[in-house]
Design a protein around this motif. Structure first.
Motif, mmCIF file in Angstrom:
data_model
loop_
_atom_site.group_PDB
_atom_site.id
_atom_site.type_symbol
_atom_site.label_atom_id
_atom_site.label_comp_id
_atom_site.label_asym_id
_atom_site.label_seq_id
_atom_site.Cartn_x
_atom_site.Cartn_y
_atom_site.Cartn_z
ATOM 1 N N UNK A 85 0.843 -1.206 0.000
ATOM 2 C CA UNK A 85 0.000 0.000 0.000
ATOM 3 C C UNK A 85 0.874 1.250 0.000
ATOM 4 N N UNK A 86 1.859 1.274 0.862
ATOM 5 C CA UNK A 86 2.723 2.456 0.978
ATOM 6 C C UNK A 86 3.477 2.708 -0.328
ATOM 7 N N UNK A 87 3.948 1.637 -0.979
ATOM 8 C CA UNK A 87 4.707 1.779 -2.218
ATOM 9 C C UNK A 87 3.843 2.301 -3.358
ATOM 10 N N UNK A 88 2.543 2.012 -3.314
ATOM 11 C CA UNK A 88 1.651 2.378 -4.426
ATOM 12 C C UNK A 88 0.513 3.268 -3.960
ATOM 13 N N UNK A 89 0.773 4.019 -2.879
ATOM 14 C CA UNK A 89 -0.281 4.813 -2.252
ATOM 15 C C UNK A 89 -0.986 5.749 -3.225
ATOM 16 N N UNK A 90 -0.223 6.500 -4.009
ATOM 17 C CA UNK A 90 -0.832 7.511 -4.876
ATOM 18 C C UNK A 90 -1.798 6.860 -5.871
ATOM 19 N N UNK A 91 -1.365 5.797 -6.510
ATOM 20 C CA UNK A 91 -2.217 5.132 -7.492
ATOM 21 C C UNK A 91 -3.424 4.479 -6.828
ATOM 22 N N UNK A 92 -3.204 3.801 -5.706
ATOM 23 C CA UNK A 92 -4.305 3.147 -5.007
ATOM 24 C C UNK A 92 -5.358 4.155 -4.552
ATOM 25 N N UNK A 93 -4.927 5.254 -3.993
ATOM 26 C CA UNK A 93 -5.877 6.226 -3.475
ATOM 27 C C UNK A 93 -6.583 6.977 -4.606
ATOM 28 N N UNK A 94 -5.894 7.176 -5.718
ATOM 29 C CA UNK A 94 -6.543 7.777 -6.890
ATOM 30 C C UNK A 94 -7.652 6.870 -7.407
ATOM 31 N N UNK A 95 -7.356 5.592 -7.551
ATOM 32 C CA UNK A 95 -8.353 4.657 -8.071
ATOM 33 C C UNK A 95 -9.454 4.412 -7.044
ATOM 34 N N UNK A 97 -10.605 6.565 -4.902
ATOM 35 C CA UNK A 97 -11.497 7.720 -4.980
ATOM 36 C C UNK A 97 -12.349 7.680 -6.247
ATOM 37 N N UNK A 98 -11.755 7.257 -7.337
ATOM 38 C CA UNK A 98 -12.460 7.200 -8.620
ATOM 39 C C UNK A 98 -13.652 6.259 -8.567
ATOM 40 N N UNK A 99 -13.487 5.114 -7.877
ATOM 41 C CA UNK A 99 -14.544 4.106 -7.839
ATOM 42 C C UNK A 99 -15.303 4.080 -6.513
ATOM 43 N N UNK A 100 -14.890 4.888 -5.547
ATOM 44 C CA UNK A 100 -15.574 4.915 -4.269
ATOM 45 C C UNK A 100 -15.314 3.696 -3.408
ATOM 46 N N UNK A 101 -14.167 3.052 -3.614
ATOM 47 C CA UNK A 101 -13.819 1.832 -2.893
ATOM 48 C C UNK A 101 -12.590 2.089 -2.031
ATOM 49 N N UNK A 102 -12.669 1.721 -0.751
ATOM 50 C CA UNK A 102 -11.538 1.936 0.151
ATOM 51 C C UNK A 102 -10.311 1.186 -0.368
ATOM 52 N N UNK A 187 -13.178 -5.925 -16.303
ATOM 53 C CA UNK A 187 -11.802 -5.529 -16.565
ATOM 54 C C UNK A 187 -11.721 -4.104 -17.089
ATOM 55 N N UNK A 188 -10.678 -3.379 -16.680
ATOM 56 C CA UNK A 188 -10.514 -1.967 -17.031
ATOM 57 C C UNK A 188 -9.112 -1.731 -17.595
ATOM 58 N N UNK A 189 -9.053 -1.032 -18.717
ATOM 59 C CA UNK A 189 -7.771 -0.580 -19.281
ATOM 60 C C UNK A 189 -7.442 0.774 -18.679
ATOM 61 N N UNK A 206 -5.561 -2.719 -10.260
ATOM 62 C CA UNK A 206 -6.266 -2.004 -9.191
ATOM 63 C C UNK A 206 -7.658 -1.566 -9.650
ATOM 64 N N UNK A 207 -7.732 -0.991 -10.840
ATOM 65 C CA UNK A 207 -9.003 -0.457 -11.312
ATOM 66 C C UNK A 207 -10.018 -1.572 -11.572
#
Length: 323
Positions: A85-95, A97-102, A187-189, A206-207
């Motif tokens: 999570x820490x290594x990919x925080x920015x991408x995880x939190x962006x996605x 927020x985009x999908x409304x999933x913690x 599946x999402x591109x 992630x997406x």
């Protein structure tokens, strides 16, 4: 490393041995316009594997919670989840927020399914789906359907050539272990390269998990599960699945007291697990039910929930913030 004998004994699958193959090829060719000869060549190259039939006969979900939980809720899996999570925080939190999933639930799915991408499976996906679709009568209809979907997927919805794909004994692929129909439907591109790659693209991985949750009704910020304490006269309940069906206040009136504040009007279910110290009772909510759309076992959903909570706690701890 020496392989078990059961993994070495394989038999080729030939069209004349399996009349269903001809019908399957006809259906796929009609639906997609793909060359029947090429489809037959793919299926003829698949192998029946006894180890697949053995594995599906002993799923982890057959264990009690007291044995199931320690498989997935371990210090190593928690620590690695926190690091991931820490290594990919920015991408995880962006996605997230985009999908409304913690985001911690996206990470926990990957942790439970493949230990964050380390163990995505070594079976040929074609071998798995041919073996189960043609040689496993109890669920042949389901797996034949998945095989048909796999053959119908366009190349840009797969991580590579169809005959090179590897995955679980059930034919699930990638870090999130998507079956072919889930690749098709969820599946999402995300990285925009024109391909859904659930094996090599973290944005797509992630997406796709987040999209799966969102499309199944994930409630942003909603509860997942909370412990309950039944009193001596608690009403016995018959629970068919984890779909929410009673307001919390109704379960309280029946003798199931929450161990934390809950919205009295929130729809919930009541799950019972046989833990190491006896029966555990849990209020479960819509988001718990959504996790069971990924895997229908309530124990699976609880393992994902508890791993997600442990990861979030570690990520948000003061010690983590300084690392």
């Amino acid at each position: 490393m020496l392989l078990p004998l059961s993994m070495l004994i394989v038999a080729p699958v030939w069209a004349d041995e399996h009349p269903g193959q001809a019908q399957l090829v006809q259906e796929v060719a009609k639906d997609t316009g793909k060359d029947p000869a090429a489809l037959n060549a793919l299926l003829d190259g698949a192998k029946k594997q006894q180890s697949i039939l053995d594995a599906i006969s002993r799923p982890a979900e057959a264990k009690p919670w007291s044995e199931y939980r320690p498989i997935f809720i371990t210090p190593a899996r928690i620590d690695e989840g926190i690091r991931f999570y820490r290594d990919h925080r920015a991408l995880l939190e962006k996605i997230g927020a985009q999908y409304g999933v913690a985001p911690e639930y996206i990470v926990a799915i990957l942790g439970v399914e493949t230990f964050y991408g380390r163990n995505t499976g070594n079976y040929k996906v074609l071998d798995a789906l041919v073996t189960l679709g043609l040689y496993y009568p109890p669920r042949a209809t389901f797996f034949r359907g998945e095989l048909k979907t796999l053959l119908e997927l366009p190349d840009n919805m797969l991580a590579g050539p169809l005959d090179t794909l590897t995955g679980s004994y059930a034919g699930a692929q990638g870090w999130g272990q998507f079956m072919p129909d889930s690749i098709r439907d969820y599946g999402v591109d995300e990285d925009g390269d024109g391909r859904i790659d659930l094996q090599n693209s973290l944005p797509d991985i992630f997406a796709s998990v987040a999209n799966y949750f969102a499309k199944h009704g994930w409630v942003k910020g909603g509860p997942v599960a909370a412990r309950a304490q039944p009193d001596a006269a608690a009403k016995p309940l018959t629970v068919k699945d984890s779909a929410p069906q009673w307001p919390v206040e109704q379960l309280e009136a029946w003798g199931y007291g929450p161990l934390q504040h809950l919205d009295p009007g929130a729809l919930s279910s009541m799950q019972t697990f046989q833990g190491a110290s006896g029966s555990e009772y849990w209020f479960t909510f819509q988001n718990f039910y959504v996790i069971t759309r990924y895997n229908r076992s309530p124990m699976y959903a609880m393992a994902v929930h508890q791993l997600a909570q442990a990861i979030a706690e570690g990520v948000n701890s003061p010690e983590s913030a300084t690392q």
